[in-house]
Scaffold this active site. Structure first.
Site, PDB file in Angstrom:
ATOM      1  N   HIS A   1     -11.450 -10.175   9.530  1.00 38.16           N
ATOM      2  CA  HIS A   1     -12.044  -8.845   9.447  1.00 38.16           C
ATOM      3  C   HIS A   1     -12.747  -8.747   8.106  1.00 38.16           C
ATOM      4  CE1 HIS A   1     -10.984  -4.242   9.036  1.00 38.16           C
ATOM      5  NE2 HIS A   1     -12.290  -4.451   9.085  1.00 38.16           N
TER       6      HIS A   1
ATOM      7  N   MET B   1     -14.524  -6.976   5.354  1.00 40.52           N
ATOM      8  CA  MET B   1     -14.844  -5.689   4.729  1.00 40.52           C
ATOM      9  C   MET B   1     -15.646  -6.005   3.479  1.00 40.52           C
ATOM     10  SD  MET B   1     -11.235  -3.853   5.440  1.00 40.52           S
ATOM     11  CE  MET B   1     -10.508  -5.427   5.823  1.00 40.52           C
TER      12      MET B   1
ATOM     13  N   MET C   1     -11.370   1.152  13.416  1.00 45.40           N
ATOM     14  CA  MET C   1     -10.493   1.436  12.272  1.00 45.40           C
ATOM     15  C   MET C   1      -9.813   2.784  12.498  1.00 45.40           C
ATOM     16  SD  MET C   1     -10.616  -1.166  10.406  1.00 45.40           S
ATOM     17  CE  MET C   1      -9.483  -0.501   9.178  1.00 45.40           C
TER      18      MET C   1
ATOM     19  N   MET D   1     -11.798  -8.536   1.642  1.00 46.03           N
ATOM     20  CA  MET D   1     -12.350  -7.363   0.942  1.00 46.03           C
ATOM     21  C   MET D   1     -13.016  -7.791  -0.341  1.00 46.03           C
ATOM     22  SD  MET D   1      -9.226  -4.699   1.358  1.00 46.03           S
ATOM     23  CE  MET D   1      -8.324  -4.529   2.895  1.00 46.03           C
TER      24      MET D   1
ATOM     25  N   SER E   1      -1.284  -8.253  10.293  1.00 49.51           N
ATOM     26  CA  SER E   1      -2.290  -8.265   9.226  1.00 49.51           C
ATOM     27  C   SER E   1      -1.657  -8.807   7.951  1.00 49.51           C
ATOM     28  CB  SER E   1      -2.813  -6.860   8.967  1.00 49.51           C
ATOM     29  OG  SER E   1      -3.516  -6.855   7.747  1.00 49.51           O
TER      30      SER E   1
ATOM     31  N   ASP F   1      -6.927  -0.965  14.277  1.00 49.42           N
ATOM     32  CA  ASP F   1      -6.443  -1.453  12.987  1.00 49.42           C
ATOM     33  C   ASP F   1      -6.164  -0.284  12.050  1.00 49.42           C
ATOM     34  OD1 ASP F   1      -5.969  -2.898  10.673  1.00 49.42           O
ATOM     35  OD2 ASP F   1      -8.009  -3.701  10.513  1.00 49.42           O
TER      36      ASP F   1
ATOM     37  N   ASP G   1      -7.690  -9.856   6.400  1.00 49.81           N
ATOM     38  CA  ASP G   1      -8.565  -8.830   5.828  1.00 49.81           C
ATOM     39  C   ASP G   1      -9.263  -9.342   4.583  1.00 49.81           C
ATOM     40  OD1 ASP G   1      -8.176  -6.466   7.510  1.00 49.81           O
ATOM     41  OD2 ASP G   1      -6.088  -6.634   6.868  1.00 49.81           O
TER      42      ASP G   1
ATOM     43  N   HIS H   1      -4.409 -11.585  11.782  1.00 46.91           N
ATOM     44  CA  HIS H   1      -5.495 -10.731  11.291  1.00 46.91           C
ATOM     45  C   HIS H   1      -5.626 -10.903   9.773  1.00 46.91           C
ATOM     46  CE1 HIS H   1      -8.112  -7.135  11.623  1.00 46.91           C
ATOM     47  NE2 HIS H   1      -7.608  -6.806  10.450  1.00 46.91           N
TER      48      HIS H   1
HETATM   49  C1  DX5 Z   1      -7.066  -1.963   6.190  1.00 48.62           C
HETATM   50  C2  DX5 Z   1      -6.913  -3.270   6.943  1.00 48.62           C
HETATM   51  C3  DX5 Z   1      -5.796  -3.344   7.874  1.00 48.62           C
HETATM   52  C4  DX5 Z   1      -4.437  -3.159   7.241  1.00 48.62           C
HETATM   53  C5  DX5 Z   1      -3.562  -2.511   8.262  1.00 48.62           C
HETATM   54  O1  DX5 Z   1      -8.318  -1.923   5.621  1.00 48.62           O
HETATM   55  O2  DX5 Z   1      -8.081  -3.553   7.674  1.00 48.62           O
HETATM   56  O3  DX5 Z   1      -5.821  -4.564   8.616  1.00 48.62           O
HETATM   57  O4  DX5 Z   1      -3.825  -4.342   6.823  1.00 48.62           O
HETATM   58  O5  DX5 Z   1      -2.332  -2.278   7.668  1.00 48.62           O
HETATM   59  P1  DX5 Z   1      -1.268  -1.280   8.298  1.00 48.62           P
HETATM   60  O6  DX5 Z   1      -0.923  -1.823   9.663  1.00 48.62           O
HETATM   61  O7  DX5 Z   1      -0.156  -1.346   7.319  1.00 48.62           O
HETATM   62  O8  DX5 Z   1      -1.933   0.059   8.373  1.00 48.62           O
HETATM   63 ZN    ZN Z   2      -8.093  -5.229   9.137  1.00 46.87          ZN
END
Ligand code: DX5
Ligand code: ZN
Length: 219
Positions: free
Chosen positions: A69, A71, A140, A40, A11, A178, A38, A36
Site C-alpha cells: 500500500h 502512501m 481507507m 509512507m 498490516s 483498511d 504500508d 499488508h
Molecule cells: C494506515 C495504514 C493501515 C494501518 C491499519 O495508514 O494504511 O494499514 O496499519 O492499522 P489498524 O488496523 O491498526 O487501524
Molecule cells: Zn494500509
C-alpha cells in the site's frame, strides 16, 4: 477474481520493526492470507515507514502475497522499484497522482495485481474511471498515516457504494478495507461488501491472533 472468502491481511505497521521477518512468518503461521505492507514517505502522509528493500527482504520470510500500500506522493516515480522488489499487489492512492490510469496500467502490465486506494474524504466517484482496470480497490476507513485509529463509520456506506460500482462495471476486483477493523465491526464491514480485511493493531496486539483470524475467516 470475485470470491466469497474473507481474506485477512495483517498490516505490518503494527509489527515490531526490529523483527519484521519473524512477525510476518508468525502471521502466516496463524492463518493470514496476505501481508499488508504500508509504505509512507512523510509527504503524502505525516509518517515514514520503509521502502522497497523491506519488501524484497520480507519475501524471504513468507510465501504469502505481499500487498504493498503506497502512501507516497507521485507513486509513478517508484512503482517499478516495488514491482522489482517483489510486490504481489501494488496499490496507489488516487489523491497522490495525476497519472492514476497509466500507473495502474504499468502495474498490471508487470503481471501483478494493481489497485487504487481512496482516502476517507474523497468521493467514491473518483474511482469510477479506473475501476474496470483494478484487481483490487482499497477503501481507507481511517485517515492514512497511523495504525490504531478508530474506524470511520461512514466507511460502511462508502463500501456499499464501491460494491455497487463493481457490479455496475461488471468488475471482479477485490474490495479491501483498511483502518480500525476489529472483531466488533468486521461483520458489518463484510456485510457492506468487503472481501479483504486489513488489520494491524487488532492482530499484532492480540494474545491469540490465530483465533482472531479464524473468527474473521468465518464471517
Ligand atoms: C494506515 C495504514 C493501515 C494501518 C491499519 O495508514 O494504511 O494499514 O496499519 O492499522 P489498524 O488496523 O491498526 O487501524
Ligand atoms: Zn494500509
Amino acid at each position: 477474481m470475485k470470491t466469497n472468502k474473507v481474506w485477512v491481511a495483517p498490516s505490518v505497521l503494527s509489527a515490531d520493526f526490529g523483527k519484521m521477518g519473524e512477525e510476518v512468518a508468525r502471521m502466516e503461521s496463524c492463518g493470514a492470507d496476505v501481508i499488508h505492507c504500508d509504505v509512507m514517505d512523510g509527504l503524502f502522509v505525516p509518517n515514514i515507514t520503509f521502502g522497497f528493500k523491506m519488501i524484497a527482504d520480507l519475501k524471504k520470510h513468507t510465501s504469502l502475497p505481499l500487498d504493498v500500500h503506497l502512501m507516497i506522493d507521485r507513486p509513478e516515480r517508484y512503482v517499478q522499484r516495488f514491482i522489482d522488489a517483489g510486490a504481489d499487489w501494488l496499490t496507489v492512492h488516487c489523491e497522490a497522482t495525476n497519472e492514476l490510469i497509466p500507473t495502474l496500467e504499468k502495474i498490471k502490465a508487470a503481471g501483478i495485481k494493481c489497485g487504487a486506494v481512496i482516502s476517507p474524504d474523497t468521493p467514491t466517484q473518483a474511482l469510477a474511471q479506473c475501476f474496470p482496470l483494478c484487481d483490487v480497490v482499497l477503501l481507507m476507513s481511517v485517515y492514512p498515516g497511523f495504525g490504531g485509529q478508530k474506524f470511520i463509520e461512514k466507511s460502511l456506506q462508502r463500501m456499499q457504494e464501491l460494491h455497487a460500482m463493481r457490479q455496475a462495471c461488471q468488475s471482479s476486483a477485490l474490495l479491501e478495507i483498511d483502518g480500525g477493523v476489529n472483531e466488533q465491526n468486521a461483520q458489518a464491514i463484510v456485510a457492506a461488501g468487503a472481501d479483504v480485511l486489513v488489520a494491524g493493531n487488532t492482530l499484532f496486539s492480540a494474545a491469540d491472533p490465530r483465533e482472531i483470524i479464524r473468527r474473521l475467516h468465518s464471517l
